[in-house]
Design a protein around this motif. Structure first.
Motif, PDB file in Angstrom:
ATOM      1  N   LYS A  71       0.854  -1.197   0.000  1.00 11.67           N
ATOM      2  CA  LYS A  71       0.000   0.000   0.000  1.00 11.67           C
ATOM      3  C   LYS A  71       0.886   1.242   0.000  1.00 11.67           C
ATOM      4  O   LYS A  71       1.744   1.396   0.869  1.00 11.67           O
ATOM      5  CB  LYS A  71      -0.902  -0.010   1.229  1.00 11.67           C
ATOM      6  N   ILE A  72       0.655   2.090  -0.987  1.00 10.05           N
ATOM      7  CA  ILE A  72       1.487   3.276  -1.132  1.00 10.05           C
ATOM      8  C   ILE A  72       0.607   4.524  -1.087  1.00 10.05           C
ATOM      9  O   ILE A  72      -0.470   4.567  -1.694  1.00 10.05           O
ATOM     10  CB  ILE A  72       2.308   3.208  -2.432  1.00 10.05           C
ATOM     11  N   TYR A  73       1.065   5.487  -0.331  1.00 10.46           N
ATOM     12  CA  TYR A  73       0.365   6.769  -0.226  1.00 10.46           C
ATOM     13  C   TYR A  73       1.200   7.814  -0.956  1.00 10.46           C
ATOM     14  O   TYR A  73       2.406   7.931  -0.723  1.00 10.46           O
ATOM     15  CB  TYR A  73       0.198   7.166   1.237  1.00 10.46           C
ATOM     16  N   MET A  74       0.583   8.577  -1.854  1.00 10.47           N
ATOM     17  CA  MET A  74       1.289   9.653  -2.545  1.00 10.47           C
ATOM     18  C   MET A  74       0.948  10.976  -1.883  1.00 10.47           C
ATOM     19  O   MET A  74      -0.225  11.355  -1.801  1.00 10.47           O
ATOM     20  CB  MET A  74       0.917   9.693  -4.030  1.00 10.47           C
ATOM     21  N   TYR A  75       1.982  11.651  -1.408  1.00  7.57           N
ATOM     22  CA  TYR A  75       1.771  12.948  -0.760  1.00  7.57           C
ATOM     23  C   TYR A  75       1.088  13.919  -1.717  1.00  7.57           C
ATOM     24  O   TYR A  75       1.427  13.991  -2.901  1.00  7.57           O
ATOM     25  CB  TYR A  75       3.103  13.554  -0.327  1.00  7.57           C
ATOM     26  N   ASP A  76       0.147  14.668  -1.194  1.00  6.99           N
ATOM     27  CA  ASP A  76      -0.472  15.752  -1.940  1.00  6.99           C
ATOM     28  C   ASP A  76       0.395  16.988  -1.743  1.00  6.99           C
ATOM     29  O   ASP A  76       0.080  17.879  -0.948  1.00  6.99           O
ATOM     30  CB  ASP A  76      -1.901  15.982  -1.434  1.00  6.99           C
ATOM     31  N   LEU A  77       1.502  17.020  -2.461  1.00  8.29           N
ATOM     32  CA  LEU A  77       2.455  18.117  -2.311  1.00  8.29           C
ATOM     33  C   LEU A  77       1.847  19.439  -2.764  1.00  8.29           C
ATOM     34  O   LEU A  77       0.947  19.463  -3.614  1.00  8.29           O
ATOM     35  CB  LEU A  77       3.705  17.849  -3.146  1.00  8.29           C
ATOM     36  N   PRO A  78       2.319  20.535  -2.229  1.00  8.37           N
ATOM     37  CA  PRO A  78       1.919  21.826  -2.791  1.00  8.37           C
ATOM     38  C   PRO A  78       2.196  21.852  -4.296  1.00  8.37           C
ATOM     39  O   PRO A  78       3.173  21.279  -4.787  1.00  8.37           O
ATOM     40  CB  PRO A  78       2.812  22.827  -2.036  1.00  8.37           C
ATOM     41  N   ARG A  79       1.336  22.515  -5.015  1.00 13.92           N
ATOM     42  CA  ARG A  79       1.364  22.473  -6.471  1.00 13.92           C
ATOM     43  C   ARG A  79       2.712  22.865  -7.059  1.00 13.92           C
ATOM     44  O   ARG A  79       3.113  22.377  -8.117  1.00 13.92           O
ATOM     45  CB  ARG A  79       0.264  23.396  -7.006  1.00 13.92           C
ATOM     46  N   ARG A  80       3.436  23.745  -6.388  1.00  9.65           N
ATOM     47  CA  ARG A  80       4.690  24.245  -6.972  1.00  9.65           C
ATOM     48  C   ARG A  80       5.731  23.139  -7.160  1.00  9.65           C
ATOM     49  O   ARG A  80       6.675  23.303  -7.946  1.00  9.65           O
ATOM     50  CB  ARG A  80       5.268  25.366  -6.095  1.00  9.65           C
ATOM     51  N   PHE A  81       5.574  22.002  -6.485  1.00 13.45           N
ATOM     52  CA  PHE A  81       6.544  20.915  -6.597  1.00 13.45           C
ATOM     53  C   PHE A  81       6.196  19.922  -7.711  1.00 13.45           C
ATOM     54  O   PHE A  81       7.012  19.058  -8.034  1.00 13.45           O
ATOM     55  CB  PHE A  81       6.640  20.155  -5.272  1.00 13.45           C
ATOM     56  N   THR A  82       5.007  20.034  -8.282  1.00 14.38           N
ATOM     57  CA  THR A  82       4.606  19.107  -9.338  1.00 14.38           C
ATOM     58  C   THR A  82       4.233  19.893 -10.600  1.00 14.38           C
ATOM     59  O   THR A  82       5.095  20.212 -11.409  1.00 14.38           O
ATOM     60  CB  THR A  82       3.439  18.219  -8.858  1.00 14.38           C
ATOM     61  N   TYR A  83       2.956  20.210 -10.727  1.00 14.81           N
ATOM     62  CA  TYR A  83       2.529  20.942 -11.917  1.00 14.81           C
ATOM     63  C   TYR A  83       3.208  22.308 -12.019  1.00 14.81           C
ATOM     64  O   TYR A  83       3.435  22.811 -13.124  1.00 14.81           O
ATOM     65  CB  TYR A  83       1.009  21.127 -11.905  1.00 14.81           C
ATOM     66  N   GLY A  84       3.544  22.888 -10.889  1.00 13.14           N
ATOM     67  CA  GLY A  84       4.211  24.185 -10.920  1.00 13.14           C
ATOM     68  C   GLY A  84       5.579  24.126 -11.577  1.00 13.14           C
ATOM     69  O   GLY A  84       6.013  25.095 -12.207  1.00 13.14           O
ATOM     70  N   VAL A  85       6.292  22.993 -11.457  1.00 11.06           N
ATOM     71  CA  VAL A  85       7.596  22.852 -12.112  1.00 11.06           C
ATOM     72  C   VAL A  85       7.401  22.831 -13.633  1.00 11.06           C
ATOM     73  O   VAL A  85       8.168  23.470 -14.375  1.00 11.06           O
ATOM     74  CB  VAL A  85       8.306  21.567 -11.634  1.00 11.06           C
ATOM     75  N   ILE A  86       6.379  22.112 -14.101  1.00 18.04           N
ATOM     76  CA  ILE A  86       6.099  22.079 -15.538  1.00 18.04           C
ATOM     77  C   ILE A  86       5.741  23.479 -16.037  1.00 18.04           C
ATOM     78  O   ILE A  86       6.204  23.928 -17.095  1.00 18.04           O
ATOM     79  CB  ILE A  86       4.947  21.099 -15.841  1.00 18.04           C
TER      80      ILE A  86
END
Length: 506
Positions: free
Chosen positions: A95-110
């Motif tokens: 079972k794996i949980y994916m952190y709901d990181l602040p947007r700047r670390f995911t879509y914000g980088v793109i």
């Protein structure tokens, strides 16, 4: 020892104990005659009935019995297993949980990457497109965990939405893309003043500040966390703060022994940059013996490339070209790899490079020139069956490499191509049964070690609690030592009072 009990005869019945009345001789003769005249019991009738039944059964079997279709049975069994797995998708899965990181670390980088190249704002994150590059594993893993669970059949992991239920916690920071947000410019170039600035080091620090506030990071000292840092320089500033976790990397070229190892981490393939070869095995359309196209001049371990250029560029049937990343270069590389028997794979700035995976999906036998290299999925792929290996000292001897390849028989080339075709799915990120699925299997296999380390780390922290430190200090005070007492932790002797520090096991 007790003796075995004797067998006893049953006691005589009362009828037998009483005297028999005298019998008349004539009566005995009459009785004998009666017995002799009694007819025998006949077994013919039941035998005929049984034989008739067996005959009817045999005739029915011959006329109406149809042999089972084992293919259908196997298919039905597989469908039953799949149905059971779908209905019990969490059984035996990590079972794996994916952190709901602040947007700047995911879509914000793109978004920052696109803005630095003149791109405009988009209204929805779903419209953002991750730029295609060899480090796009971070995007594929992120996208996979965002898919509905029913579309991730047979994955080794299942996503849970409550961290309390999780075995592992995934940190989906796009660390490799973050490195290259700002485009490379010449020293004299001046970018537009209105272009947004981006600082990867600040992003790494901000990520750790956010993560270190999370209760689940503190709970197990980071051992049950998974980070992707595929580029050799990704997370370089904070690597010592995340080294307890499972690191998803391309190789250990720039990581120390106290930071990464094959025991706890996972080696990822680069995303191939050229088109997959969809033809069959064969040598008829592969006229070139050896092909290489790439940057001739590299740093560190990649200096071997220039030496290989010098010994190979004048050889017959060998194509070796200097080229950089561009659309035209990829077209030329696709053509070259699809029409060559062998593809050269020298080290890049680190031991691995995307060219190896370009060769595999091209069914072009890789010639790996390296003194040490970590390869993806070595527990399921025997690279000796799909590649030729040569150390760097031998490879740069004039004429040696080419002569060795010319001696490889056509039969052996076909065998290697056949094995390449079998394993190439492991290097296709877009294949549902390909790279992403195998990465999660590799990650899930680390769980027993993670549990061991978290339990041991918890034990050490317990032993180093204030109560334990107090007991240690009382014990030391009661000992009459001339010199300070010392204790050992598998390293150098330390003063006993230092036993109360938390020891990180790397």
């Amino acid at each position: 020892m007790n003796q075995r009990p004797k067998l006893r005869s049953p006691p005589p019945s009362s009828a037998a104990s009483s005297p028999s009345p005298p019998t008349s001789p004539n009566l005995n003769r009459d009785k004998a005659k009666t017995i002799i005249k009694m007819p025998r019991k006949s077994y013919i009738k039941p035998t005929l009935v049984l034989a008739s039944l067996l005959t009817i059964f045999a005739l029915y079997t011959f006329l109406f019995y149809t042999p089972p279709n084992y293919n259908n049975n196997s298919s039905n069994l597989l469908n039953l297993v799949n149905k059971f797995d779908t209905n019990n998708s969490n059984v035996n899965k990590v079972k794996i949980y994916m952190y709901d990181l602040p947007r700047r670390f995911t879509y914000g980088v793109i978004e920052s990457y696109a803005a630095a190249r003149g791109g405009g704002q988009v209204e929805k994150d779903a419209l953002l497109k991750y730029p295609g590059n060899q480090h796009s594993a971070e995007w594929y893993l992120f996208s996979d965990l965002n898919r509905p669970s029913e579309s991730r059949i047979n994955s080794a992991v299942t996503r849970v939405m409550d961290p309390e239920d999780a075995d592992l916690l995934y940190v989906p920071f796009f660390s490799s893309l973050s490195l290259v947000v700002n485009p490379i410019r010449s020293a004299n170039a001046n970018g537009p003043a209105d272009r947004p600035t981006y600082n990867d080091e600040q992003m790494q620090e901000a990520l750790m500040e956010w993560l270190e506030e999370q209760v689940y990071w503190k709970r197990n000292n980071g051992w049950d966390h998974v980070f992707i840092c595929q580029d050799p320089n990704a997370l370089y500033k904070v690597i010592d703060r995340v080294k307890n976790g499972v690191l998803l990397v391309s190789d250990f070229g720039r990581l120390g022994r106290n930071q990464a190892s094959l025991v706890k981490d996972v080696i990822l393939p680069y995303s191939h940059r050229i088109n997959t070869y969809n033809g069959d095995i064969g040598v008829e359309n592969r006229k070139s013996l050896l092909f290489f196209m790439g940057n001739r001049y590299r740093k560190e371990g990649g200096k071997i490339r220039d030496l290989l250029f010098q010994v190979l560029e004048k050889e017959m049937d060998v194509i070796i070209k200097h080229g950089t990343q561009s659309r035209e270069s990829r077209r030329a590389a696709t053509q070259g790899m699809h029409t060559s028997k062998f593809c050269l794979h020298p080290a890049g700035d680190t031991p691995s490079a995307c060219r190896l995976f370009d060769a595999i999906v091209s069914l072009c036998i890789p010639v790996i020139v390296s003194d040490y290299i970590e390869l993806p999925f070595e527990d399921v792929i025997n690279y000796k069956n799909i590649a030729v290996f040569m150390d760097t000292t031998t490879a740069v001897k004039p004429g040696y490499l080419v002569k060795s390849l010319r001696r490889v028989s056509t039969e052996r080339i076909l065998e290697l191509q056949k094995e390449l075709k079998k394993v190439k799915r492991y290097f296709e990120y877009e294949d549902p049964n390909g790279t992403v699925k195998e990465i999660w299997r590799q990650v899930s296999s680390k769980l027993p070690l993670i549990k061991l380390m978290t339990n041991r780390d918890g034990l050490i922290r317990l032993q180093n609690s204030p109560q334990s430190c107090y007991k240690i200090s009382l014990y030391i005070e009661n000992l009459d030592y001339q010199e300070p007492a010392t204790t050992y932790f598998g390293e150098k002797p330390r003063p006993a009072k230092l036993a109360c520090t938390i020891i990180s096991m790397s």
